[in-house]
Design a protein around this motif. Structure first.
Motif, PDB file in Angstrom:
ATOM      1  N   PRO A 101     -33.485 -32.832  -3.091  1.00 21.13           N
ATOM      2  CA  PRO A 101     -33.533 -34.257  -2.753  1.00 21.13           C
ATOM      3  C   PRO A 101     -34.434 -34.598  -1.556  1.00 21.13           C
ATOM      4  O   PRO A 101     -34.890 -35.723  -1.435  1.00 21.13           O
ATOM      5  N   LYS A 102     -34.722 -33.651  -0.697  1.00 18.01           N
ATOM      6  CA  LYS A 102     -35.587 -33.898   0.471  1.00 18.01           C
ATOM      7  C   LYS A 102     -37.020 -33.447   0.221  1.00 18.01           C
ATOM      8  O   LYS A 102     -37.824 -33.349   1.132  1.00 18.01           O
ATOM      9  N   SER A 103     -37.347 -33.193  -1.020  1.00 20.40           N
ATOM     10  CA  SER A 103     -38.678 -32.713  -1.393  1.00 20.40           C
ATOM     11  C   SER A 103     -39.744 -33.739  -1.058  1.00 20.40           C
ATOM     12  O   SER A 103     -39.500 -34.944  -1.053  1.00 20.40           O
ATOM     13  N   THR A 104     -40.929 -33.248  -0.796  1.00 23.99           N
ATOM     14  CA  THR A 104     -42.073 -34.133  -0.556  1.00 23.99           C
ATOM     15  C   THR A 104     -42.838 -34.343  -1.863  1.00 23.99           C
ATOM     16  O   THR A 104     -42.667 -33.594  -2.832  1.00 23.99           O
ATOM     17  N   TYR A 105     -43.696 -35.337  -1.848  1.00 18.41           N
ATOM     18  CA  TYR A 105     -44.549 -35.617  -2.993  1.00 18.41           C
ATOM     19  C   TYR A 105     -45.379 -34.393  -3.354  1.00 18.41           C
ATOM     20  O   TYR A 105     -45.467 -34.000  -4.518  1.00 18.41           O
ATOM     21  N   GLU A 106     -45.970 -33.779  -2.352  1.00 17.89           N
ATOM     22  CA  GLU A 106     -46.825 -32.618  -2.583  1.00 17.89           C
ATOM     23  C   GLU A 106     -46.053 -31.451  -3.197  1.00 17.89           C
ATOM     24  O   GLU A 106     -46.552 -30.777  -4.103  1.00 17.89           O
ATOM     25  N   GLU A 107     -44.841 -31.219  -2.726  1.00 15.55           N
ATOM     26  CA  GLU A 107     -44.011 -30.140  -3.288  1.00 15.55           C
ATOM     27  C   GLU A 107     -43.710 -30.403  -4.757  1.00 15.55           C
ATOM     28  O   GLU A 107     -43.772 -29.502  -5.586  1.00 15.55           O
ATOM     29  N   TRP A 108     -43.375 -31.657  -5.074  1.00 13.33           N
ATOM     30  CA  TRP A 108     -43.076 -31.980  -6.468  1.00 13.33           C
ATOM     31  C   TRP A 108     -44.308 -31.831  -7.363  1.00 13.33           C
ATOM     32  O   TRP A 108     -44.223 -31.254  -8.448  1.00 13.33           O
ATOM     33  N   VAL A 109     -45.458 -32.340  -6.917  1.00 17.74           N
ATOM     34  CA  VAL A 109     -46.674 -32.242  -7.732  1.00 17.74           C
ATOM     35  C   VAL A 109     -47.006 -30.778  -7.995  1.00 17.74           C
ATOM     36  O   VAL A 109     -47.300 -30.400  -9.136  1.00 17.74           O
ATOM     37  N   GLU A 110     -46.950 -29.962  -6.976  1.00 19.42           N
ATOM     38  CA  GLU A 110     -47.243 -28.539  -7.164  1.00 19.42           C
ATOM     39  C   GLU A 110     -46.272 -27.912  -8.162  1.00 19.42           C
ATOM     40  O   GLU A 110     -46.680 -27.145  -9.036  1.00 19.42           O
ATOM     41  N   GLU A 111     -45.003 -28.244  -8.045  1.00 25.91           N
ATOM     42  CA  GLU A 111     -44.007 -27.704  -8.976  1.00 25.91           C
ATOM     43  C   GLU A 111     -44.253 -28.216 -10.395  1.00 25.91           C
ATOM     44  O   GLU A 111     -44.110 -27.474 -11.365  1.00 25.91           O
TER      45      GLU A 111
ATOM     46  N   ASP B  95     -47.594 -27.789 -16.644  1.00 26.50           N
ATOM     47  CA  ASP B  95     -48.979 -27.576 -17.062  1.00 26.50           C
ATOM     48  C   ASP B  95     -49.392 -26.106 -17.071  1.00 26.50           C
ATOM     49  O   ASP B  95     -50.513 -25.793 -17.448  1.00 26.50           O
ATOM     50  N   GLY B  96     -48.495 -25.228 -16.620  1.00 27.92           N
ATOM     51  CA  GLY B  96     -48.765 -23.801 -16.678  1.00 27.92           C
ATOM     52  C   GLY B  96     -49.766 -23.291 -15.650  1.00 27.92           C
ATOM     53  O   GLY B  96     -50.359 -22.240 -15.842  1.00 27.92           O
ATOM     54  N   TRP B  97     -49.943 -24.021 -14.574  1.00 27.41           N
ATOM     55  CA  TRP B  97     -50.865 -23.567 -13.529  1.00 27.41           C
ATOM     56  C   TRP B  97     -50.270 -22.357 -12.820  1.00 27.41           C
ATOM     57  O   TRP B  97     -49.056 -22.202 -12.721  1.00 27.41           O
ATOM     58  N   ASP B  98     -51.121 -21.547 -12.276  1.00 30.02           N
ATOM     59  CA  ASP B  98     -50.712 -20.453 -11.408  1.00 30.02           C
ATOM     60  C   ASP B  98     -50.241 -21.077 -10.092  1.00 30.02           C
ATOM     61  O   ASP B  98     -50.848 -22.032  -9.598  1.00 30.02           O
ATOM     62  N   ARG B  99     -49.171 -20.548  -9.526  1.00 31.79           N
ATOM     63  CA  ARG B  99     -48.613 -21.143  -8.309  1.00 31.79           C
ATOM     64  C   ARG B  99     -49.650 -21.210  -7.182  1.00 31.79           C
ATOM     65  O   ARG B  99     -49.677 -22.176  -6.418  1.00 31.79           O
ATOM     66  N   ASP B 100     -50.513 -20.229  -7.086  1.00 37.78           N
ATOM     67  CA  ASP B 100     -51.527 -20.229  -6.019  1.00 37.78           C
ATOM     68  C   ASP B 100     -52.612 -21.275  -6.241  1.00 37.78           C
ATOM     69  O   ASP B 100     -53.247 -21.721  -5.287  1.00 37.78           O
ATOM     70  N   SER B 101     -52.855 -21.657  -7.479  1.00 37.85           N
ATOM     71  CA  SER B 101     -53.909 -22.641  -7.746  1.00 37.85           C
ATOM     72  C   SER B 101     -53.372 -24.063  -7.865  1.00 37.85           C
ATOM     73  O   SER B 101     -54.144 -25.012  -7.953  1.00 37.85           O
ATOM     74  N   ALA B 102     -52.065 -24.225  -7.840  1.00 35.97           N
ATOM     75  CA  ALA B 102     -51.453 -25.557  -7.931  1.00 35.97           C
ATOM     76  C   ALA B 102     -51.466 -26.204  -6.546  1.00 35.97           C
ATOM     77  O   ALA B 102     -50.520 -26.084  -5.775  1.00 35.97           O
ATOM     78  N   VAL B 103     -52.567 -26.860  -6.248  1.00 33.84           N
ATOM     79  CA  VAL B 103     -52.764 -27.469  -4.943  1.00 33.84           C
ATOM     80  C   VAL B 103     -53.001 -28.963  -5.132  1.00 33.84           C
ATOM     81  O   VAL B 103     -53.731 -29.372  -6.025  1.00 33.84           O
ATOM     82  N   VAL B 104     -52.385 -29.736  -4.284  1.00 30.29           N
ATOM     83  CA  VAL B 104     -52.560 -31.184  -4.339  1.00 30.29           C
ATOM     84  C   VAL B 104     -53.874 -31.531  -3.638  1.00 30.29           C
ATOM     85  O   VAL B 104     -54.001 -31.394  -2.431  1.00 30.29           O
ATOM     86  N   ASP B 105     -54.838 -31.970  -4.427  1.00 32.06           N
ATOM     87  CA  ASP B 105     -56.127 -32.370  -3.857  1.00 32.06           C
ATOM     88  C   ASP B 105     -56.207 -33.893  -3.791  1.00 32.06           C
ATOM     89  O   ASP B 105     -55.235 -34.592  -4.067  1.00 32.06           O
TER      90      ASP B 105
ATOM     91  N   CYS C  62     -53.457 -42.444 -10.102  1.00 32.90           N
ATOM     92  CA  CYS C  62     -52.820 -41.152 -10.386  1.00 32.90           C
ATOM     93  C   CYS C  62     -51.384 -41.368 -10.862  1.00 32.90           C
ATOM     94  O   CYS C  62     -50.556 -41.979 -10.168  1.00 32.90           O
ATOM     95  N   ILE C  63     -51.081 -40.859 -12.051  1.00 30.04           N
ATOM     96  CA  ILE C  63     -49.741 -41.063 -12.615  1.00 30.04           C
ATOM     97  C   ILE C  63     -48.667 -40.382 -11.772  1.00 30.04           C
ATOM     98  O   ILE C  63     -47.564 -40.904 -11.622  1.00 30.04           O
ATOM     99  N   HIS C  64     -48.978 -39.236 -11.196  1.00 28.94           N
ATOM    100  CA  HIS C  64     -48.007 -38.555 -10.333  1.00 28.94           C
ATOM    101  C   HIS C  64     -47.632 -39.455  -9.154  1.00 28.94           C
ATOM    102  O   HIS C  64     -46.448 -39.639  -8.847  1.00 28.94           O
ATOM    103  N   ARG C  65     -48.643 -40.019  -8.530  1.00 30.25           N
ATOM    104  CA  ARG C  65     -48.416 -40.904  -7.382  1.00 30.25           C
ATOM    105  C   ARG C  65     -47.598 -42.130  -7.786  1.00 30.25           C
ATOM    106  O   ARG C  65     -46.654 -42.528  -7.103  1.00 30.25           O
ATOM    107  N   ASN C  66     -47.969 -42.725  -8.920  1.00 28.69           N
ATOM    108  CA  ASN C  66     -47.267 -43.930  -9.366  1.00 28.69           C
ATOM    109  C   ASN C  66     -45.812 -43.646  -9.716  1.00 28.69           C
ATOM    110  O   ASN C  66     -44.919 -44.422  -9.369  1.00 28.69           O
ATOM    111  N   LEU C  67     -45.556 -42.544 -10.421  1.00 28.73           N
ATOM    112  CA  LEU C  67     -44.169 -42.200 -10.757  1.00 28.73           C
ATOM    113  C   LEU C  67     -43.366 -41.919  -9.498  1.00 28.73           C
ATOM    114  O   LEU C  67     -42.209 -42.347  -9.367  1.00 28.73           O
ATOM    115  N   TRP C  68     -43.956 -41.190  -8.560  1.00 31.16           N
ATOM    116  CA  TRP C  68     -43.270 -40.878  -7.305  1.00 31.16           C
ATOM    117  C   TRP C  68     -42.931 -42.172  -6.551  1.00 31.16           C
ATOM    118  O   TRP C  68     -41.801 -42.359  -6.112  1.00 31.16           O
ATOM    119  N   ASN C  69     -43.913 -43.060  -6.422  1.00 33.11           N
ATOM    120  CA  ASN C  69     -43.684 -44.305  -5.686  1.00 33.11           C
ATOM    121  C   ASN C  69     -42.632 -45.180  -6.365  1.00 33.11           C
ATOM    122  O   ASN C  69     -41.792 -45.787  -5.692  1.00 33.11           O
TER     123      ASN C  69
END
Length: 109
Positions: A58-68, A74-84, A92-99
């Protein structure tokens, strides 16, 4: 009662089920409903992931959720899942859903 008869019955039953026009109608109807659900909310999987993520963290950040989401959905490798920078764009749909979710959770919003 022969063992051979038992092995043949499922094939015969499946043939009857395959030929029954009601089964085809039901399958088509279910397929139509699934397509309508996807069309009505094409981001359902991402929205559901967000909901479940916030239940677990519940205290997760936007960046943590997007990476997860990138790793889980999407099957990304954990090391390459970076919020750019693209994840901060207005469209951005991720941003809109989060907001949307944060606004719904904030009674003062």
């Amino acid at each position: 009662h022969r063992v051979e008869d038992e092995e043949e019955e499922p094939d015969a039953l499946q043939t009857i089920l395959d030929l029954n026009p009601l089964n085809a109608l039901a399958a088509n109807w279910i397929g139509d409903l699934e397509r309508q659900n996807i069309a009505a909310d094409p981001h359902r999987r991402l929205r559901e992931h967000l909901d479940l993520h916030l239940v677990d963290w519940p205290k997760s950040t936007y960046e943590e959720w997007v990476e997860e989401a990138l790793v889980s959905l999407d099957g990304w490798d954990r090391d390459s899942a970076v919020v750019d920078d693209t994840f901060y764009l207005e469209e951005c749909i991720h941003r809109n859903l989060w907001n949307e979710r944060m606004a719904a959770d904030d009674p003062d919003a």
